[in-house]
Design an enzyme around this catalytic site. Structure first.
Site, PDB file in Angstrom:
ATOM      1  N   LYS A   1      11.365   2.744   1.020  1.00 15.48           N
ATOM      2  CA  LYS A   1      11.389   4.180   0.731  1.00 15.48           C
ATOM      3  C   LYS A   1      12.098   4.455  -0.528  1.00 15.48           C
ATOM      4  O   LYS A   1      12.987   3.770  -0.914  1.00 15.48           O
ATOM      5  CB  LYS A   1      12.356   4.937   1.855  1.00 15.48           C
ATOM      6  CG  LYS A   1      11.596   5.064   3.119  1.00 15.48           C
ATOM      7  CD  LYS A   1      10.803   6.045   3.362  1.00 15.48           C
ATOM      8  CE  LYS A   1      10.548   6.612   4.728  1.00 15.48           C
ATOM      9  NZ  LYS A   1      11.679   7.487   5.207  1.00 15.48           N
TER      10      LYS A   1
ATOM     11  N   GLU B   1       0.831  -1.264  -0.024  1.00 14.11           N
ATOM     12  CA  GLU B   1       0.160   0.045  -0.002  1.00 14.11           C
ATOM     13  C   GLU B   1       0.875   1.208   0.125  1.00 14.11           C
ATOM     14  O   GLU B   1       2.049   1.118   0.387  1.00 14.11           O
ATOM     15  CB  GLU B   1      -0.836   0.132   1.168  1.00 14.11           C
ATOM     16  CG  GLU B   1      -0.281  -0.041   2.479  1.00 14.11           C
ATOM     17  CD  GLU B   1      -1.034  -0.107   3.619  1.00 14.11           C
ATOM     18  OE1 GLU B   1      -2.074   0.517   3.884  1.00 14.11           O
ATOM     19  OE2 GLU B   1      -1.044  -1.456   4.267  1.00 14.11           O
TER      20      GLU B   1
ATOM     21  N   CYS C   1      40.679  32.596 -17.072  1.00 15.70           N
ATOM     22  CA  CYS C   1      41.997  32.603 -17.465  1.00 15.70           C
ATOM     23  C   CYS C   1      41.805  32.963 -18.751  1.00 15.70           C
ATOM     24  O   CYS C   1      41.180  32.568 -19.643  1.00 15.70           O
ATOM     25  CB  CYS C   1      42.396  31.157 -17.258  1.00 15.70           C
ATOM     26  SG  CYS C   1      44.004  30.984 -18.245  1.00 15.70           S
TER      27      CYS C   1
ATOM     28  N   CYS D   1      46.058  28.379 -22.807  1.00 12.61           N
ATOM     29  CA  CYS D   1      46.064  27.643 -21.541  1.00 12.61           C
ATOM     30  C   CYS D   1      45.607  26.006 -21.973  1.00 12.61           C
ATOM     31  O   CYS D   1      44.457  25.817 -22.510  1.00 12.61           O
ATOM     32  CB  CYS D   1      45.009  28.241 -20.555  1.00 12.61           C
ATOM     33  SG  CYS D   1      44.570  27.084 -19.099  1.00 12.61           S
TER      34      CYS D   1
ATOM     35  N   CYS E   1      47.627  26.929 -15.982  1.00 15.33           N
ATOM     36  CA  CYS E   1      48.871  27.355 -16.611  1.00 15.33           C
ATOM     37  C   CYS E   1      49.539  28.625 -15.973  1.00 15.33           C
ATOM     38  O   CYS E   1      50.506  28.977 -16.150  1.00 15.33           O
ATOM     39  CB  CYS E   1      48.340  28.339 -17.982  1.00 15.33           C
ATOM     40  SG  CYS E   1      47.261  29.696 -17.973  1.00 15.33           S
TER      41      CYS E   1
ATOM     42  N   CYS F   1      45.958  30.998 -12.523  1.00 14.61           N
ATOM     43  CA  CYS F   1      45.164  29.685 -13.304  1.00 14.61           C
ATOM     44  C   CYS F   1      45.895  28.423 -12.561  1.00 14.61           C
ATOM     45  O   CYS F   1      46.957  28.427 -12.874  1.00 14.61           O
ATOM     46  CB  CYS F   1      45.191  29.839 -14.818  1.00 14.61           C
ATOM     47  SG  CYS F   1      44.426  28.204 -15.471  1.00 14.61           S
TER      48      CYS F   1
ATOM     49  N   LYS G   1       2.585   4.536   0.918  1.00 24.36           N
ATOM     50  CA  LYS G   1       2.768   5.139   2.460  1.00 24.36           C
ATOM     51  C   LYS G   1       2.572   6.886   2.093  1.00 24.36           C
ATOM     52  O   LYS G   1       3.543   7.428   1.656  1.00 24.36           O
ATOM     53  CB  LYS G   1       4.429   5.048   2.659  1.00 24.36           C
ATOM     54  CG  LYS G   1       4.660   5.493   4.114  1.00 24.36           C
ATOM     55  CD  LYS G   1       6.132   4.921   4.523  1.00 24.36           C
ATOM     56  CE  LYS G   1       6.535   5.350   5.811  1.00 24.36           C
ATOM     57  NZ  LYS G   1       6.337   6.802   6.305  1.00 24.36           N
TER      58      LYS G   1
ATOM     59  N   ASP H   1       2.286  10.605   3.112  1.00 24.27           N
ATOM     60  CA  ASP H   1       3.260  11.594   3.923  1.00 24.27           C
ATOM     61  C   ASP H   1       2.228  12.712   4.524  1.00 24.27           C
ATOM     62  O   ASP H   1       1.916  13.803   4.248  1.00 24.27           O
ATOM     63  CB  ASP H   1       3.960  12.218   2.804  1.00 24.27           C
ATOM     64  CG  ASP H   1       5.261  12.790   3.419  1.00 24.27           C
ATOM     65  OD1 ASP H   1       5.467  12.210   4.585  1.00 24.27           O
ATOM     66  OD2 ASP H   1       6.035  13.235   2.918  1.00 24.27           O
TER      67      ASP H   1
ATOM     68  N   TYR I   1      -5.602   3.138   7.011  1.00 21.12           N
ATOM     69  CA  TYR I   1      -4.649   1.992   6.575  1.00 21.12           C
ATOM     70  C   TYR I   1      -4.750   0.680   7.642  1.00 21.12           C
ATOM     71  O   TYR I   1      -3.991  -0.093   7.495  1.00 21.12           O
ATOM     72  CB  TYR I   1      -3.274   2.652   6.438  1.00 21.12           C
ATOM     73  CG  TYR I   1      -2.645   3.380   7.469  1.00 21.12           C
ATOM     74  CD1 TYR I   1      -2.297   2.903   8.652  1.00 21.12           C
ATOM     75  CD2 TYR I   1      -2.380   4.690   7.137  1.00 21.12           C
ATOM     76  CE1 TYR I   1      -1.798   3.480   9.564  1.00 21.12           C
ATOM     77  CE2 TYR I   1      -1.798   5.434   8.161  1.00 21.12           C
ATOM     78  CZ  TYR I   1      -1.210   4.786   9.343  1.00 21.12           C
ATOM     79  OH  TYR I   1      -0.658   5.745  10.092  1.00 21.12           O
TER      80      TYR I   1
HETATM   81  S1  IVH Z   1       1.148   1.247   8.533  1.00 19.22           S
HETATM   82  C1  IVH Z   1       3.452   0.515  12.751  1.00 19.22           C
HETATM   83  N1  IVH Z   1       0.316   2.054   6.173  1.00 19.22           N
HETATM   84  O1  IVH Z   1       3.982   5.903   8.265  1.00 19.22           O
HETATM   85  C2  IVH Z   1       2.639   1.693  11.827  1.00 19.22           C
HETATM   86  N2  IVH Z   1       1.467   3.530   7.774  1.00 19.22           N
HETATM   87  O2  IVH Z   1       6.686   5.530   9.298  1.00 19.22           O
HETATM   88  C3  IVH Z   1       1.952   1.052  10.999  1.00 19.22           C
HETATM   89  N3  IVH Z   1       1.974   5.789   7.011  1.00 19.22           N
HETATM   90  O3  IVH Z   1       3.113   6.116  11.310  1.00 19.22           O
HETATM   91  C4  IVH Z   1       1.553   1.965   9.936  1.00 19.22           C
HETATM   92  N4  IVH Z   1       0.969   5.606   4.971  1.00 19.22           N
HETATM   93  O4  IVH Z   1       1.627   7.645   9.897  1.00 19.22           O
HETATM   94  C5  IVH Z   1       0.977   2.561   7.402  1.00 19.22           C
HETATM   95  N5  IVH Z   1      -0.130   3.101   4.515  1.00 19.22           N
HETATM   96  C6  IVH Z   1       0.334   3.230   5.374  1.00 19.22           C
HETATM   97  C7  IVH Z   1       0.945   4.434   5.643  1.00 19.22           C
HETATM   98  C8  IVH Z   1       1.504   4.514   6.899  1.00 19.22           C
HETATM   99  C9  IVH Z   1       1.593   6.426   5.983  1.00 19.22           C
HETATM  100  C10 IVH Z   1       2.712   6.382   7.989  1.00 19.22           C
HETATM  101  C11 IVH Z   1       1.982   6.518   9.373  1.00 19.22           C
HETATM  102  C12 IVH Z   1       3.217   5.611  10.231  1.00 19.22           C
HETATM  103  C13 IVH Z   1       4.276   6.155   9.653  1.00 19.22           C
HETATM  104  C14 IVH Z   1       5.612   4.875   9.733  1.00 19.22           C
END
Ligand code: IVH
Length: 718
Positions: free
Chosen positions: A338, A138, A478, A483, A435, A432, A140, A142, A249
């Site tokens: 990552k 899934e 230069c 040169c 040269c 330089c 991640k 931000d 999630y």
């Molecule tokens: S699972 C044990 N799923 O990433 C924590 N986390 O670096 C389980 N996050 O604190 C989290 N998207 O804030 C999970 N699809 C996702 C996520 C996710 C973002 C964040 C979350 C967590 C942090 C961990």
């Protein structure tokens, strides 16, 4: 040196490096803690996650080498954040953990190897074939991790992670997010804790930052800070204006959970309850499939509406998750893959000087090798002295390097807090480095910082419309035309523009040392017999070189101009000039006019015009061009092959055409991007002369404007 002396020296060196490691550990710890607090408590960091990760990695590596400096209170052992005083506290019934990161496929496979050892043998495959597992992939997100508690289907509390045990009660703020259901559809569990990520879209962030910029407020570095900053203010009305979103999630607790057996089923159920869940989430039968998911999303990622920093890969089976459990602050059954960081930190070891083909001295930062955007880099151009001063860069500084995609790496920031006091300022040399000639100074416009392509080709055209700001800066150069460094760089540039790839820098140097060439024009008179006798060459490679040179003698006008290495005339400017003038003769003729009488040309600034004027007024340069032509170089005029259309060309039609009326000819030219003018001037690209053309043809001849007969004109239109 005696053995005891050597031993003494070695141990002295060891003590010195231990001492500097201990100082570095302290500095790193302080800076990491400061950034962490700025990040999680004030939501106002001035560096991105990548920088934080990079410093943390360095600290970890140092502690592996010097375990004696380990400290229980180190920021590495703390989960991010402390709850803010201004909010009521909420104790999490189940700790809100974080994730361990992996950065490449190898680390992901190592993780698999570790966990598979802990899983029960697969009943189908027996001993030795452990843990047949599916992975759940899934996105991640931000944003900010949030816990939502529903009692009898009604949202009771919403909290941040805080220090993982105790979070802040931000229920009111979370209630403003329209994708967080306030009431769950029936039937629903009596008690439910949903975990997910509160988010701000990239669009909203850029809108918010535009407003902040206008009213002089600091800008948010990314969607995560903007989300956290929005949710951790006390006025829920203001939060509502931020148009936040929420993606679920995980289900941390549920009163009737017997039917949920997999992580993927949790997502399905969350969706049924009305939560957003990642749309592309997928069950993968092995890590090869998981990796395909990771690679696919990496391509889609820039266009994804929310900020993301990787993919969460977990074991789908909840029973297996239970077996694997948690180690420290992170579960063992889940990792964050990552994506390559585009920024990393490193230490500047030295600043060296490069003498470019136009003689400009360019400072080059040399630093400890560091991994950015998937490749290890150890140097980056600093462009000029102004850039060094703007950054306040000193030798010994800890800096942030940025490398996005294929763009060359650059130093974007100095972490001044990491200074020890031993850093040294850099001074441009007075002579330089190649040269020894005295270095000259010249005032010049500096645009590099705003160059939209992220790189700066030396001598690239100054195209006003692409740069929002120009500053006067001093270029050091230069001026010695002999040169060797300058000449070498020029030769390298010349062959690369001509596409003579067989002649790499080493071979060029060799030919020069052997006296086979004195300038670039000599390349075209080289023979197989010149090269074959040289050590390490032989018949075949000599033949290849000669063959390639022969094939590259014909060159389009724009490339030829670029190859000449005229100050400020880079690839794009050369293309504009070629399109405008059409022929080399016309450029030379126009550029040699009195500077004041040269008309302005679209996309071409005064600095380029002055540079062209100086270049083509110099007899040596004209002789060099003559020599190239004598040696067989053919400069192709701009035709349909190069320009594609007639963009940038101005035509004057005169006399009677037999194939079409002047009106139709005019329409054709315009439809192909060209212009038609009534009078011949220096800016006319072509005069098309039909039957009984009159004075216009004569003016064209006088001004050196190319005259086309009808047949030639028709060919151009094809
Ligand atoms: S699972 C044990 N799923 O990433 C924590 N986390 O670096 C389980 N996050 O604190 C989290 N998207 O804030 C999970 N699809 C996702 C996520 C996710 C973002 C964040 C979350 C967590 C942090 C961990």
């Amino acid at each position: 040196m005696s053995k005891s002396e050597i031993e003494k020296r070695t141990s002295l060196a060891e003590i010195a490096s231990r001492l500097s490691a201990s100082r570095r550990v302290k500095k790193l710890r302080n800076e990491i803690s400061r950034l962490r607090d700025a990040y999680h408590i004030e939501n106002a960091p001035n560096v991105t996650d990548d920088v934080y990760d990079s410093l943390t990695r360095e600290l970890r590596t140092l502690l592996e080498e010097y375990p004696e400096f380990k400290d229980a209170s180190s920021p590495l052992n703390r989960i991010a954040g402390k709850p803010l005083q201004k909010f009521k506290k909420i104790k999490h019934k189940i700790r809100m953990l974080s994730l361990n990161d992996v950065f490449n496929p190898e680390e992901l496979y190592e993780w698999e190897k570790r966990i598979k050892k802990l899983l029960p043998p697969s009943p189908l495959q027996g001993e030795g074939q452990r843990g047949e597992v599916n992975y759940f992939c899934e996105i991640k997100f931000d944003g900010l991790a949030v816990s939502l508690i529903y009692e009898k289907g009604i949202l009771k509390t919403g909290a941040t992670r805080g220090d993982s045990f105790i979070g802040e009660d931000i229920t009111l703020n979370l209630k403003t997010i329209s994708s967080i259901p306030l009431v769950l559809p029936k039937p629903c569990p009596d008690y439910l804790e949903v975990r997910g990520e509160a988010l701000m879209s990239k669009k909203t962030l850029s809108f918010l930052n535009k407003i902040n910029e206008r009213i002089g407020k600091p800008l948010f570095a990314n969607t995560r800070n903007a989300t956290a900053g929005s949710l951790r203010q006390l006025d829920a009305k203001l939060v509502a204006e931020r148009h936040l979103d929420f993606y679920a999630y995980d289900i941390a607790q549920i009163s009737n959970d017997e039917k949920i057996k997999n992580h993927s089923e949790k997502h399905k159920y969350l969706k049924e309850l009305g939560f957003n869940v990642g749309e592309s989430d997928a069950v993968c039968k092995d890590l090869t499939e998981a990796f395909r998911f990771i690679e696919k999303f990496e391509i889609e990622r820039p266009k994804f509406p929310f900020g993301t920093d990787g993919i969460v890969v977990s074991i789908d089976n909840l029973e297996f998750q239970e077996i694997l459990g948690v180690v420290g602050k992170a579960p063992r059954y889940m990792v964050a893959y990552k994506y390559p960081a585009e920024r990393a930190t490193t230490i500047i070891k030295d600043v060296k000087i490069n003498v470019g083909r136009t003689g400009v001295l360019t400072p080059l930062a040399i630093f400890s090798p560091t991994l950015v955007a998937g490749s290890t880099v150890s140097k980056a151009t600093l462009h000029n002295m102004d850039q060094i001063e703007r950054l306040d860069l000193r030798i010994g500084d800890t800096v942030v390097i940025e490398k996005a995609g294929d763009v060359i790496p650059k130093v974007v920031e100095v972490l001044t807090r990491m200074r020890t006091g031993k850093e040294k300022k850099f001074k441009m040399p007075e002579h330089c480095p190649t040269c020894g000639d005295k270095v000259q100074k010249r005032e010049t416009s500096s645009f590099q910082i705003l160059n939209p392509r992220g790189s700066h080709a030396e001598g690239e055209g100054r195209r006003g419309e692409k740069f929002e700001r120009s500053e006067l800066s001093v270029a050091y150069y230069c001026a010695n035309s002999k040169c060797p460094a300058k000449n070498e760089r020029y030769l390298e540039h010349f062959v690369s523009v001509f596409g003579i790839y067989e002649l790499g820098p080493k071979i060029l140097r060799r030919f020069k040392d052997e006296g086979l060439i004195t300038d670039a024009a000599d390349i075209f008179t080289l023979t197989k017999e010149d090269i074959a006798p040289l050590e390490r060459f032989g018949e075949k490679s000599a033949e290849n070189i000669i063959e390639e040179i022969k094939n590259k003698k014909k060159i389009p006008l724009s490339k030829f101009l670029w190859a000449l290495g005229i100050l400020h005339v880079g690839e794009e400017t050369a293309r504009d000039l070629a399109q405008h003038f059409g022929t080399l003769e016309k450029i030379i003729f126009s550029a040699r006019q009195d500077l004041a009488s040269i008309d302005s040309i679209e996309n071409i600034g005064p600095a380029v015009l002055k540079s062209l004027h100086d270049f083509f007024r110099d007899k040596n340069n004209l002789n060099f061009i003559k020599k190239l032509q004598k040696n067989g170089v053919v400069v192709e005029k701009v035709g349909k092959r190069e320009a594609g259309k007639l963009n940038g060309l101005t035509f004057v039609l005169t006399g009677t055409l037999s194939e079409m009326s002047r009106e139709i000819a005019k329409e054709k030219i315009i439809s192909l991007g060209g212009k038609v003018s009534g009078a011949v001037s220096k800016n006319t690209s072509y005069v098309v002369a039909g039957e009984e053309s009159g004075s216009k043809e004569k003016t064209a001849l006088k001004l050196g404007v190319k005259i086309l007969n009808e047949k030639e004109f028709l060919k151009l239109l094809l």
